[in-house]
Design a protein around this motif. Sequence first.
Motif, mmCIF file in Angstrom:
data_model
loop_
_atom_site.group_PDB
_atom_site.id
_atom_site.type_symbol
_atom_site.label_atom_id
_atom_site.label_comp_id
_atom_site.label_asym_id
_atom_site.label_seq_id
_atom_site.Cartn_x
_atom_site.Cartn_y
_atom_site.Cartn_z
ATOM 1 N N GLN A 49 0.881 -1.179 0.000
ATOM 2 C CA GLN A 49 0.000 0.000 0.000
ATOM 3 C C GLN A 49 0.910 1.218 0.000
ATOM 4 O OE1 GLN A 49 -2.422 -0.640 3.512
ATOM 5 N NE2 GLN A 49 -3.667 -2.185 2.480
ATOM 6 N N LEU A 50 0.941 1.921 -1.146
ATOM 7 C CA LEU A 50 1.888 3.023 -1.304
ATOM 8 C C LEU A 50 1.174 4.349 -1.502
ATOM 9 C CD1 LEU A 50 4.449 1.466 -3.856
ATOM 10 C CD2 LEU A 50 4.674 1.627 -1.359
ATOM 11 N N ILE A 51 1.829 5.425 -1.032
ATOM 12 C CA ILE A 51 1.324 6.780 -1.290
ATOM 13 C C ILE A 51 2.390 7.537 -2.070
ATOM 14 C CG2 ILE A 51 0.681 8.984 -0.249
ATOM 15 C CD1 ILE A 51 -0.492 7.605 2.025
ATOM 16 N N GLU A 52 1.946 8.305 -3.053
ATOM 17 C CA GLU A 52 2.867 9.134 -3.830
ATOM 18 C C GLU A 52 2.280 10.538 -3.840
ATOM 19 O OE1 GLU A 52 4.565 6.932 -7.371
ATOM 20 O OE2 GLU A 52 3.678 8.710 -8.288
ATOM 21 N N GLY A 58 5.907 6.941 -0.135
ATOM 22 C CA GLY A 58 6.394 5.744 0.551
ATOM 23 C C GLY A 58 5.250 4.864 0.990
ATOM 24 N N PRO A 59 5.551 3.843 1.790
ATOM 25 C CA PRO A 59 4.506 2.931 2.250
ATOM 26 C C PRO A 59 3.528 3.649 3.176
ATOM 27 C CG PRO A 59 6.711 2.020 2.633
ATOM 28 C CD PRO A 59 6.900 3.442 2.238
ATOM 29 N N LEU A 60 2.257 3.318 3.071
ATOM 30 C CA LEU A 60 1.229 3.917 3.934
ATOM 31 C C LEU A 60 1.583 3.720 5.408
ATOM 32 C CD1 LEU A 60 -1.660 5.141 4.296
ATOM 33 C CD2 LEU A 60 -2.512 2.785 4.277
ATOM 34 N N GLY A 69 -3.399 12.067 9.456
ATOM 35 C CA GLY A 69 -4.850 12.144 9.259
ATOM 36 C C GLY A 69 -5.294 11.314 8.061
ATOM 37 N N ILE A 70 -4.546 11.416 6.965
ATOM 38 C CA ILE A 70 -4.896 10.670 5.739
ATOM 39 C C ILE A 70 -4.702 9.173 5.968
ATOM 40 C CG2 ILE A 70 -4.156 10.292 3.335
ATOM 41 C CD1 ILE A 70 -5.892 12.817 3.836
ATOM 42 N N LYS A 71 -3.636 8.827 6.713
ATOM 43 C CA LYS A 71 -3.385 7.415 7.017
ATOM 44 C C LYS A 71 -4.577 6.832 7.797
ATOM 45 C CE LYS A 71 0.061 4.816 9.635
ATOM 46 N NZ LYS A 71 1.376 4.964 10.257
ATOM 47 N N LYS A 72 -5.016 7.587 8.814
ATOM 48 C CA LYS A 72 -6.152 7.105 9.617
ATOM 49 C C LYS A 72 -7.408 6.970 8.747
ATOM 50 C CE LYS A 72 -8.470 7.239 13.906
ATOM 51 N NZ LYS A 72 -9.018 8.290 14.736
ATOM 52 N N LEU A 73 -7.593 7.940 7.857
ATOM 53 C CA LEU A 73 -8.755 7.906 6.954
ATOM 54 C C LEU A 73 -8.716 6.652 6.080
ATOM 55 C CD1 LEU A 73 -11.147 9.204 5.349
ATOM 56 C CD2 LEU A 73 -9.414 10.362 3.964
ATOM 57 N N ILE A 74 -7.543 6.396 5.463
ATOM 58 C CA ILE A 74 -7.426 5.235 4.568
ATOM 59 C C ILE A 74 -7.685 3.944 5.343
ATOM 60 C CG2 ILE A 74 -5.837 3.924 3.081
ATOM 61 C CD1 ILE A 74 -4.456 6.641 2.454
ATOM 62 N N GLN A 75 -7.097 3.863 6.557
ATOM 63 C CA GLN A 75 -7.293 2.648 7.352
ATOM 64 C C GLN A 75 -8.764 2.462 7.729
ATOM 65 O OE1 GLN A 75 -4.231 3.512 10.195
ATOM 66 N NE2 GLN A 75 -2.722 2.211 9.146
ATOM 67 N N THR A 76 -9.433 3.575 8.019
ATOM 68 C CA THR A 76 -10.865 3.503 8.370
ATOM 69 C C THR A 76 -11.668 2.959 7.190
ATOM 70 O OG1 THR A 76 -10.570 5.410 9.819
ATOM 71 C CG2 THR A 76 -12.834 4.892 9.196
ATOM 72 N N ILE A 77 -11.351 3.460 5.994
ATOM 73 C CA ILE A 77 -12.096 3.008 4.799
ATOM 74 C C ILE A 77 -11.795 1.529 4.507
ATOM 75 C CG2 ILE A 77 -12.387 3.332 2.290
ATOM 76 C CD1 ILE A 77 -11.834 6.339 2.777
ATOM 77 N N LEU A 78 -10.515 1.150 4.611
ATOM 78 C CA LEU A 78 -10.148 -0.251 4.328
ATOM 79 C C LEU A 78 -10.854 -1.196 5.309
ATOM 80 C CD1 LEU A 78 -6.308 0.050 3.572
ATOM 81 C CD2 LEU A 78 -8.197 -0.092 1.940
ATOM 82 N N GLU A 79 -10.922 -0.778 6.579
ATOM 83 C CA GLU A 79 -11.621 -1.612 7.575
ATOM 84 C C GLU A 79 -13.097 -1.726 7.245
ATOM 85 O OE1 GLU A 79 -10.963 -0.183 11.605
ATOM 86 O OE2 GLU A 79 -8.801 -0.356 11.217
ATOM 87 N N PHE A 81 -14.494 -1.705 4.431
ATOM 88 C CA PHE A 81 -14.723 -2.617 3.297
ATOM 89 C C PHE A 81 -14.070 -3.987 3.517
ATOM 90 C CE2 PHE A 81 -14.665 1.421 0.478
ATOM 91 C CZ PHE A 81 -15.943 1.723 0.877
ATOM 92 N N ASN A 82 -13.484 -4.166 4.703
ATOM 93 C CA ASN A 82 -12.763 -5.403 4.986
ATOM 94 C C ASN A 82 -11.683 -5.668 3.928
ATOM 95 O OD1 ASN A 82 -12.260 -7.466 6.685
ATOM 96 N ND2 ASN A 82 -13.914 -8.806 5.952
ATOM 97 N N GLN A 83 -10.930 -4.625 3.605
ATOM 98 C CA GLN A 83 -9.908 -4.700 2.553
ATOM 99 C C GLN A 83 -8.537 -4.305 3.103
ATOM 100 O OE1 GLN A 83 -9.948 -5.691 -0.495
ATOM 101 N NE2 GLN A 83 -12.068 -5.660 -1.220
ATOM 102 N N GLN A 84 -8.307 -4.638 4.384
ATOM 103 C CA GLN A 84 -7.049 -4.208 5.021
ATOM 104 C C GLN A 84 -5.804 -4.704 4.276
ATOM 105 O OE1 GLN A 84 -9.742 -5.352 6.585
ATOM 106 N NE2 GLN A 84 -9.837 -4.739 8.730
ATOM 107 N N GLN A 85 -5.949 -5.814 3.553
ATOM 108 C CA GLN A 85 -4.783 -6.394 2.866
ATOM 109 C C GLN A 85 -4.722 -6.000 1.381
ATOM 110 O OE1 GLN A 85 -2.686 -7.734 4.868
ATOM 111 N NE2 GLN A 85 -4.203 -7.610 6.524
#
Length: 323
Positions: A49-52, A58-60, A69-79, A81-85
């Motif tokens: 999971q990369l951010i540019e 670099g890696p999220l 803040g963006i990292k927390k947002l992305i993790q919240t969305i992935l959770e 959708f159950n798409q953490q991986q």
Amino acid sequence: MTLEQGIGVSNAKIILIGEHAAVYGKPAIVVPLTAVKLAAVTTPIAQGQLIESNYYTGPLARAIKSFAGIKKLIQTILERFNQQQANFKLTITSQIPAERGMGSSAATAVAVTRSLYDFFDKKLNRATLLELANVAETVTHGAPSGMDAATTSSTAPIWFVKGHASYNLPINLKGNLVIADSGIRGQTGPAVRTVRERMADFPQETSVFMDQLAELALSTRKAIASQQLAQVGQNFTTAQLILQTLGVSNETIDHLVFVAQRNGSLGTKLTGGGRGGCIIALTADQANTDRLLAALAAEGVTQTWVQPLAHLNQTINQEYDHD
Ligand SMILES: C[C@@](O)(CCO)CC(=O)[O-]
């Protein structure tokens, strides 16, 4: 999961009137700058999971503090959708300068949310979009009023009162809104704290200023509806005097306001948190806009934007549909 890319776009925002008073539940008028964009594109990759972006690549998982803040947002969305991986790269490209009161952090949160919803093929309504953008904004700014996310996700001007945005404030005025970067980073946090301290030390006097800013927002709304550009301009200048008294302007901003007032502006003020960031000025026509831009350039201002007011005549449905 789709293998296609997910695209999310947002725009810059400008507060016409009501900054700081908004923190105390007073109304504000905020407009999107739809010509100043931020895009987030999510693409599938083989692994990770990369951010540019301009600020961090670099890696999220290792994202630097300003990306928390963006990292927390992305993790919240992935959770959600159950798409953490899930494996993806998120590329953020922005025309919105950071720390200039133009909503770049909220615009990032809005575009990233839209991009991930698109990537995972999910529907997104406005309420969810604003709730998720707030996850990032709370980490970045502490207690955001929600104004920035509401506007950076919108193509229509907004009448904003804490927790509620009405998108039914079309601006049918001739003339231009000129935005000029003072070259100094805005300091929203310290400016909000200064006002809070004033409110604690001098509650009655400071409340009078807040009421006056609220009156100016109401008067501006009426002036917009009755197409009184000069009145809107006067309200800008009066608001600036109040913001100056509240301690959220600075010498550079005051000087640029002074220059603008003598060079074609119908009214000039700071925009956003203050202590730096941008000034906004209203001009009646192209000749005055050119005169103002030349005067600002002579003062060393290197970044300006011109938003025709006629392009702010949109309204949008309260519901946002991702499709
Ligand atoms: C200063 C302020 O009113 C606007 C900052 O863009 C703070 C807020 O409303 O969250």
